[in-house]
Each structure stands twice: as C-alpha cells, then as structure tokens.
Design a protein around this motif. Structure first.
Motif, PDB file in Angstrom:
ATOM      1  N   LEU A  24       0.995  -1.610   0.172  1.00  0.00           N
ATOM      2  CA  LEU A  24      -0.161  -0.062  -0.276  1.00  0.00           C
ATOM      3  C   LEU A  24       1.348   1.045   0.176  1.00  0.00           C
ATOM      4  O   LEU A  24       0.413   2.111  -0.874  1.00  0.00           O
ATOM      5  CB  LEU A  24      -0.913   0.040   1.488  1.00  0.00           C
ATOM      6  CG  LEU A  24      -2.271  -0.752   1.517  1.00  0.00           C
ATOM      7  CD1 LEU A  24      -2.575  -0.855   2.309  1.00  0.00           C
ATOM      8  CD2 LEU A  24      -3.070  -1.316   0.742  1.00  0.00           C
ATOM      9  N   VAL A  25       2.263   1.418   1.271  1.00  0.00           N
ATOM     10  CA  VAL A  25       2.567   2.640   0.619  1.00  0.00           C
ATOM     11  C   VAL A  25       4.078   2.525  -0.498  1.00  0.00           C
ATOM     12  O   VAL A  25       3.910   3.425  -1.248  1.00  0.00           O
ATOM     13  CB  VAL A  25       2.986   2.228   2.646  1.00  0.00           C
ATOM     14  CG1 VAL A  25       4.213   3.191   2.923  1.00  0.00           C
ATOM     15  CG2 VAL A  25       2.055   2.605   3.932  1.00  0.00           C
ATOM     16  N   LEU A  26       4.729   1.539  -0.628  1.00  0.00           N
ATOM     17  CA  LEU A  26       6.127   1.506  -1.039  1.00  0.00           C
ATOM     18  C   LEU A  26       5.796   1.789  -3.318  1.00  0.00           C
ATOM     19  O   LEU A  26       6.911   3.163  -2.949  1.00  0.00           O
ATOM     20  CB  LEU A  26       6.416   0.189  -1.002  1.00  0.00           C
ATOM     21  CG  LEU A  26       7.614   0.614   0.464  1.00  0.00           C
ATOM     22  CD1 LEU A  26       8.023  -1.126   0.779  1.00  0.00           C
ATOM     23  CD2 LEU A  26       8.441   1.348   1.392  1.00  0.00           C
ATOM     24  N   PRO A  27       4.296   1.201  -3.359  1.00  0.00           N
ATOM     25  CA  PRO A  27       4.933   1.340  -4.589  1.00  0.00           C
ATOM     26  C   PRO A  27       4.805   3.104  -5.357  1.00  0.00           C
ATOM     27  O   PRO A  27       4.847   3.646  -6.278  1.00  0.00           O
ATOM     28  CB  PRO A  27       3.657   0.945  -4.994  1.00  0.00           C
ATOM     29  CG  PRO A  27       2.961   0.211  -4.357  1.00  0.00           C
ATOM     30  CD  PRO A  27       3.358   0.792  -2.601  1.00  0.00           C
ATOM     31  N   SER A  28       3.558   3.757  -4.233  1.00  0.00           N
ATOM     32  CA  SER A  28       3.539   5.194  -4.461  1.00  0.00           C
ATOM     33  C   SER A  28       5.330   6.301  -3.839  1.00  0.00           C
ATOM     34  O   SER A  28       5.085   7.098  -4.947  1.00  0.00           O
ATOM     35  CB  SER A  28       2.239   5.825  -4.006  1.00  0.00           C
ATOM     36  OG  SER A  28       2.822   6.061  -2.424  1.00  0.00           O
ATOM     37  N   TRP A  29       6.061   5.511  -3.284  1.00  0.00           N
ATOM     38  CA  TRP A  29       6.984   6.258  -2.579  1.00  0.00           C
ATOM     39  C   TRP A  29       8.168   6.507  -3.743  1.00  0.00           C
ATOM     40  O   TRP A  29       9.188   7.117  -3.458  1.00  0.00           O
ATOM     41  CB  TRP A  29       7.052   6.273  -1.301  1.00  0.00           C
ATOM     42  CG  TRP A  29       6.076   6.334  -0.263  1.00  0.00           C
ATOM     43  CD1 TRP A  29       5.333   7.571  -0.719  1.00  0.00           C
ATOM     44  CD2 TRP A  29       6.421   6.588   1.112  1.00  0.00           C
ATOM     45  NE1 TRP A  29       4.668   7.555   0.788  1.00  0.00           N
ATOM     46  CE2 TRP A  29       4.912   7.666   1.835  1.00  0.00           C
ATOM     47  CE3 TRP A  29       7.182   5.846   2.445  1.00  0.00           C
ATOM     48  CZ2 TRP A  29       5.320   7.424   3.162  1.00  0.00           C
ATOM     49  CZ3 TRP A  29       6.993   6.261   3.651  1.00  0.00           C
ATOM     50  CH2 TRP A  29       6.298   7.248   3.988  1.00  0.00           C
ATOM     51  N   THR A  30       8.468   5.241  -4.244  1.00  0.00           N
ATOM     52  CA  THR A  30       9.727   4.598  -5.380  1.00  0.00           C
ATOM     53  C   THR A  30       9.286   4.301  -6.545  1.00  0.00           C
ATOM     54  O   THR A  30      10.945   3.915  -6.730  1.00  0.00           O
ATOM     55  CB  THR A  30       9.714   3.387  -4.136  1.00  0.00           C
ATOM     56  OG1 THR A  30       8.586   1.818  -4.484  1.00  0.00           O
ATOM     57  CG2 THR A  30       9.504   3.138  -2.623  1.00  0.00           C
ATOM     58  N   GLY A  31       9.162   4.383  -7.533  1.00  0.00           N
ATOM     59  CA  GLY A  31       8.378   4.012  -8.606  1.00  0.00           C
ATOM     60  C   GLY A  31       9.217   2.964  -9.077  1.00  0.00           C
ATOM     61  O   GLY A  31       8.663   2.002  -8.807  1.00  0.00           O
ATOM     62  N   ASN A  32      10.133   3.651  -9.687  1.00  0.00           N
ATOM     63  CA  ASN A  32      10.571   3.075 -10.741  1.00  0.00           C
ATOM     64  C   ASN A  32      11.561   1.961  -9.446  1.00  0.00           C
ATOM     65  O   ASN A  32      12.034   0.571 -10.209  1.00  0.00           O
ATOM     66  CB  ASN A  32      11.853   3.043 -11.568  1.00  0.00           C
ATOM     67  CG  ASN A  32      11.192   4.219 -12.664  1.00  0.00           C
ATOM     68  OD1 ASN A  32       9.689   3.488 -12.880  1.00  0.00           O
ATOM     69  ND2 ASN A  32      11.097   4.889 -13.448  1.00  0.00           N
ATOM     70  N   TRP A  33      12.105   1.875  -8.158  1.00  0.00           N
ATOM     71  CA  TRP A  33      12.788   1.787  -7.624  1.00  0.00           C
ATOM     72  C   TRP A  33      11.874   0.536  -6.427  1.00  0.00           C
ATOM     73  O   TRP A  33      12.588   0.183  -5.270  1.00  0.00           O
ATOM     74  CB  TRP A  33      13.312   3.095  -7.253  1.00  0.00           C
ATOM     75  CG  TRP A  33      14.247   3.381  -7.295  1.00  0.00           C
ATOM     76  CD1 TRP A  33      14.193   4.271  -8.544  1.00  0.00           C
ATOM     77  CD2 TRP A  33      15.931   2.752  -7.684  1.00  0.00           C
ATOM     78  NE1 TRP A  33      15.361   4.655  -8.783  1.00  0.00           N
ATOM     79  CE2 TRP A  33      16.694   4.029  -8.408  1.00  0.00           C
ATOM     80  CE3 TRP A  33      16.815   0.842  -7.450  1.00  0.00           C
ATOM     81  CZ2 TRP A  33      17.502   4.184  -8.755  1.00  0.00           C
ATOM     82  CZ3 TRP A  33      17.959   1.528  -7.332  1.00  0.00           C
ATOM     83  CH2 TRP A  33      18.546   2.443  -8.591  1.00  0.00           C
TER      84      TRP A  33
END
Length: 127
Positions: free
Chosen positions: A61-70
């Motif tokens: 839920l959190v990391l996809p929107s914060w990390t983008g391609n990383w």
C-alpha cells in the motif's frame, strides 16, 4: 500524478488479503524449518503470520507510491530488514544469524514465487 481510479483502489484492497495469505503459505514452511530450535513451533507459526502481517501492507500500500521505478529493490530490501528488526525486538533470543537468515530466506522464497506466478505465468492482475 493523480489519485488512482476508485476501481483501482478497490482492487488493491481485494488483492491485499489474497497476497497476504499467499505470502504466508510460502514463508511459513521456510520459517518452520529454518528458525533456530530455541523457538517453539507456536512461535514459528506466529512469526510467519505476524511478520508478514506487519510488512506486507507497507510493501503493497505504501511503497509503490513512494518508490516509483525503484519499487522492487526497495520493497525487497525493506521487508526482510523490517521483519528481522521486529523479530529481534520481540524475541531477544532470536538475535542470531540463523534466525535472521531464515527470515531473509522466507522473503526471498516469497519474492521468487510472486515473480513466477505474476511475472512469468501472468496469473495475477494486469500490470
């Protein structure tokens, strides 16, 4: 970047419990076999459900929107590190290399199965 469509938000909430259970199904056998013998069986089962329950929502839920391609390298570093810290904090006798390696191995197994199912076999939602 705008807010995701309502159906995309709903979709992720429907996928969350399924992904969680799939992760536990992969990680539990690894933890049951690889965590050190000082831990009783109930603690190993607890660890399988609890560690994934703490890290999985953040990863999904959190990391996809914060990390983008990383996303993948960040998520696959965050999850085992976070789980190792949680386990060591709750079970001080679990502060040993074997237990930390078991948690990392469980996460690697889960990642590998996820890549196989969703990446190679395309059994999951469209990316």
């Amino acid at each position: 970047m705008g807010s995701p469509a309502p159906e995309a938000r709903l979709s992720i909430w429907l996928q969350l419990p399924i992904g969680y259970l799939l992760s536990v199904m992969v990680e539990a056998p690894v933890l049951l076999l690889a965590l050190s013998p000082v831990h009783p069986r109930w603690r190993k089962w607890f660890a399988a459900f609890w560690l994934t329950g703490c890290s999985y929502p953040i990863v999904v839920l959190v990391l996809p929107s914060w990390t983008g391609n990383w996303y993948v390298p960040v998520a696959e570093t965050f999850a085992p590190l976070f789980e190792c810290l949680l386990f060591a904090a709750l079970f001080p006798e679990g502060r040993n290399r074997r237990d930390m390696a078991a948690i990392v191995a469980a996460n690697l197994a889960s990642f590998a199965w996820g890549e196989l199912l969703f990446g190679v076999l395309r059994l999951g939602p469209a990316r």
